[in-house]
Design an enzyme around this catalytic site. Structure first.
Site, PDB file in Angstrom:
ATOM      1  N   ALA B 239      -5.599  -0.155  -1.293  1.00  0.00           N
ATOM      2  CA  ALA B 239      -4.901  -0.079  -0.377  1.00  0.00           C
ATOM      3  C   ALA B 239      -3.664   0.904  -0.758  1.00  0.00           C
ATOM      4  O   ALA B 239      -3.815   1.682  -1.545  1.00  0.00           O
ATOM      5  CB  ALA B 239      -3.913  -1.583  -0.406  1.00  0.00           C
ATOM      6  N   HIS B 240      -2.180   1.368  -0.083  1.00  0.00           N
ATOM      7  CA  HIS B 240      -1.295   2.274  -0.329  1.00  0.00           C
ATOM      8  C   HIS B 240      -1.290   2.332  -1.906  1.00  0.00           C
ATOM      9  O   HIS B 240      -0.765   1.521  -2.825  1.00  0.00           O
ATOM     10  CB  HIS B 240      -0.152   2.542   0.414  1.00  0.00           C
ATOM     11  CG  HIS B 240       0.467   0.828   1.259  1.00  0.00           C
ATOM     12  ND1 HIS B 240       0.929   0.703   2.491  1.00  0.00           N
ATOM     13  CD2 HIS B 240      -0.129  -0.006   0.109  1.00  0.00           C
ATOM     14  CE1 HIS B 240       1.885   0.278   1.886  1.00  0.00           C
ATOM     15  NE2 HIS B 240       1.272  -0.748   0.920  1.00  0.00           N
ATOM     16  N   ASN B 241      -0.961   3.638  -2.505  1.00  0.00           N
ATOM     17  CA  ASN B 241      -0.541   3.412  -4.000  1.00  0.00           C
ATOM     18  C   ASN B 241      -1.112   3.279  -4.732  1.00  0.00           C
ATOM     19  O   ASN B 241      -0.403   2.633  -6.003  1.00  0.00           O
ATOM     20  CB  ASN B 241       1.220   3.009  -3.667  1.00  0.00           C
ATOM     21  CG  ASN B 241       1.811   3.675  -2.675  1.00  0.00           C
ATOM     22  OD1 ASN B 241       2.730   3.457  -2.217  1.00  0.00           O
ATOM     23  ND2 ASN B 241       2.812   4.985  -2.770  1.00  0.00           N
TER      24      ASN B 241
END
Lengths: 352, 352, 352
Positions: B239-241
């Site tokens: 997922a993001h980050n």
């Protein structure tokens, strides 16, 4: 599709079912809910009798007509769902080959294209690929060098088949499936991973169906094998050197680790995780969400999925679950104490 | 591939192994099962000695020759699997660049193509993309605007790289992988979701391998980071980050939620779920099917996967599992009662 | 992107926020960590106050200014994350249509292309497809016969939309998503599986977002329905005839089996498995890693994910978990014994 309508009695005859009632022209299949009067429906379950009552369908596939209303016609067959599937296939067959190679397809020079093969737009076929008769390769699919696609197999749009893959006859492979990608083989070398070349193939039997975005890795040294009649749903991971036996059906989101051997005629639910280097016997059913860390030697139904409870209950349960061993020890110690007390009481009784 | 055969002693010399026995010409690698006499095999495990006995292979990579038959030749190396991987890489190297741009590729005008780059059929490369030397972009892969692909990196067929992604050198990315898609960012606004733009990038180090159909989302504001040497299997969600530290290897079907920081040198099994906004320390091993709802601060092995039992047992167990807290309370109450009884008995004994 | 910078006060006015402090020109959004002085940040959580202290950002979106440093400017809004999302959307809007059909696209003759539609390289659009105004179909995407794409919907590169699919307005569908593939329908026929044709459609409402490599199967007889406002993350499996209610958001790696009806406004975590033929009520939250084998009739938070413990603890716990029923029986038997002892003691006390 302009499939010809048939009288209910003709459908019955075509599929060896008994027929009872008014002989209506049938133009297709439907659910109870959506059926028009000339669409056939099926009753798999007496619980759905009220749904039949509200349906416009006039012809129903049933196991028997006991207790059923007399204002409908019936096709009677021991397995109504199966007969319905066959009638549905009559009205909605798999697409026929367009017998055409799209001008935009990029096909290596030495690839022979039988006359009845369909190759869609933007397909890429590398050198040495063997396509059997009736194959359909839909738009944007890639077939790597030296792969073989058996007769009448259909690859839907944007499938990827890596080199040296062997796919049997009458298979149906859905979009986004990747077949023959490298197995996850890494050797640790002091301070970094080194790649273990994956030089086995994927070998797929006949009449295999593979769902959207499912991945099947090629073998490390020997082959990954999917036997005939296997059904794989979407988003399944099959690791290198896995072997899946005949007619086994696997639901979505399941992952099978390297070198696992799954038997024939197994039913594996969704989101199951099966560890590597183990054997699962034939005719094993594994319910959704289960984990299989070691082999299963006997046919039967297995499970380990954990069902939801309200969050508050869960929080309280988890406190104890994390130290279940302590709880078990307490019970053991209590048992000892209580047994001693009984002995003491007994002694006291004796000495009283 | 027409890699030159080598004498066993030449392979030993090439990879700094000791050599013992008859000096045969080796033409490839194989498993015990499939080996021909001129293919080399490896023995990682004394348990496989009988398989060696049945193998046609004449040359074996081993750790030492203790107890091994004298009718074979041996390459002796501290880590036989590693040496075997290196020999396999000699015979089956990654594909070399065709140094050719296919006519059907759609490449933005301002993209410079080094002479030794391969760009396959139907590849799409948008404006501002930077391709380093030796890059191979296989059929149908898409590279969004302003992305950078490091030297000698290979993108297999039908990879998608969104804009502004940075991929290092010597990476290998398998088909269907999607890198740089939007993170799952939604803000609730009274009666509907509003999109939170995802304006970070995905930044991938050197020597990273990414499996088929794996997805790596771009960061919301800052970047999603995959450090050098990381190995990701198929169907993984990053997922993001998220940040994944050097040389961490993650097996298939694992999902890592937003802003999780995974340490270096971790081994994460298949089907693991790691929650967001937490840290996992370096050198953590997480077994398949585990859930990681909060951070792990110490190196070690962790697990929470639940193994299957026969369905009947499972049904009975689940009755109690759903109310484990009640069971624990019963035990606590029993303990009290039993202690009181002991006190009573003690008292009675005293008063007897 | 060359979006125009705006003064902080202009942004406040644009989005109906209050403004306090020096009126700086804002050119974009950023995180605390990466912000330059002319980039706006947001403070969702007082815990992040120290991060604000170290940030170069001069303008902050906040709920209120209590306890905040006076050397920054503030946009004050009841939901800072939402306002920040809106400002981010101002600076980073979804891509605008290029209003151009790429020469390499393969489009069936009867498909009308509104003037403001963008169709990228290597797109394939089959006969009977209806494209509304403002639609963007990015590179390599496939749209099957008779599908409809609503106004201003964006399909990112290499999406696959099977035939007869209906997608609403303002949707955003990420790469690798497969929509409308066959549901997993198999009928057993003595010694082999037969295909159950999947003749329903996928019908998707407005403002739906679908993540990378997510799969949504078409219905068996009736339709699979994704209502307006739904948000699906990556690698999600939606089986045939599932219905997902308005504004429900589902995180990655979740699988929903056939004919499940998920309510509106649900929040479903990652890696959740939901069985088929059940209903989940509106406003249900299901935490990551949970299994839902039967319906949920009341709004609330539910969980069954099992958190990791050190492997040694796990091994000990699992011994008891596999025979939890036995443990519970022991406790029950202990309870009886102890109650009998109490009775005995009582009797003895009486008879003493």
């Amino acid at each position: 599709m302009s499939i010809q309508g048939l009288r209910a009695s003709e459908l019955a005859e075509m599929f060896s079912a008994d027929f009872l009632g008014e002989d209506i022209l049938i133009t297709g299949v439907a659910s109870f809910h959506s059926a028009q009067s000339n669409q056939i429906v099926f009753l798999a379950n007496q619980k759905l009798l009220s749904a039949l009552g509200e349906s416009k369908a006039k012809v129903v596939v049933v196991k028997n007509t006991e207790g059923l209303p007399s204002d409908r016609s019936y096709l009677i067959f021991p397995d109504p769902a199966l007969l319905f599937a066959r009638i549905a296939n009559y009205f909605h067959p798999l697409p026929a080959s367009l017998k055409k190679v799209h001008a935009s397809a990029v096909i290596a020079e030495n690839v022979a294209i039988p006359a009845d093969v369909e190759i869609g737009p933007n397909v890429v076929i590398e050198a040495g690929v063997i396509l059997s008769k009736g194959v359909q390769i839909k738009a944007g699919t890639f077939i790597g060098a030296n792969s073989e696609i058996g007769a009448n197999t259909i690859l839907m749009p944007r499938v990827v088949v890596y080199s040296d893959t062997k796919i049997g006859e009458r298979c149906l492979i859905h979009s986004g499936a990747v077949i023959g990608s490298d197995g996850f083989g890494n050797a640790w070398a002091i301070d970094h991973w080194e790649r273990i070349p994956q030089i086995g193939r994927v070998v797929i039997g006949d009449s295999v169906e593979i769902g959207a975005n499912t991945t099947i890795d090629r073998g490390a040294l020997d082959d990954t094998v999917i036997e005939s009649g296997v059904r794989l749903d979407n988003l399944i991971q099959i690791a290198h050197n896995v072997k899946i036996g005949k007619n086994t059906a696997i639901a979505a989101c399941t992952g099978i680790a390297g070198s696992a051997e799954i038997g024939a005629h197994c039913l594996i639910g969704g989101g199951v995780l099966i560890a590597g280097h183990l054997k699962v016997a034939d005719k094993v059913t594994i319910l959704a969400g289960s984990g299989v860390p070691s082999g299963i030697t006997e046919s039967g139904i297995y499970a380990s999925g954990v069902p939801v409870v309200p969050h508050g209950t869960w929080l309280k349960n988890m406190v104890h679950f994390r130290k279940l061993d302590e709880l078990a020890k307490k019970v053991k110690s209590l048992e000892k104490t209580v047994v001693n007390q009984q002995l003491n009481q007994g002694e006291k009784r004796d000495t009283n």
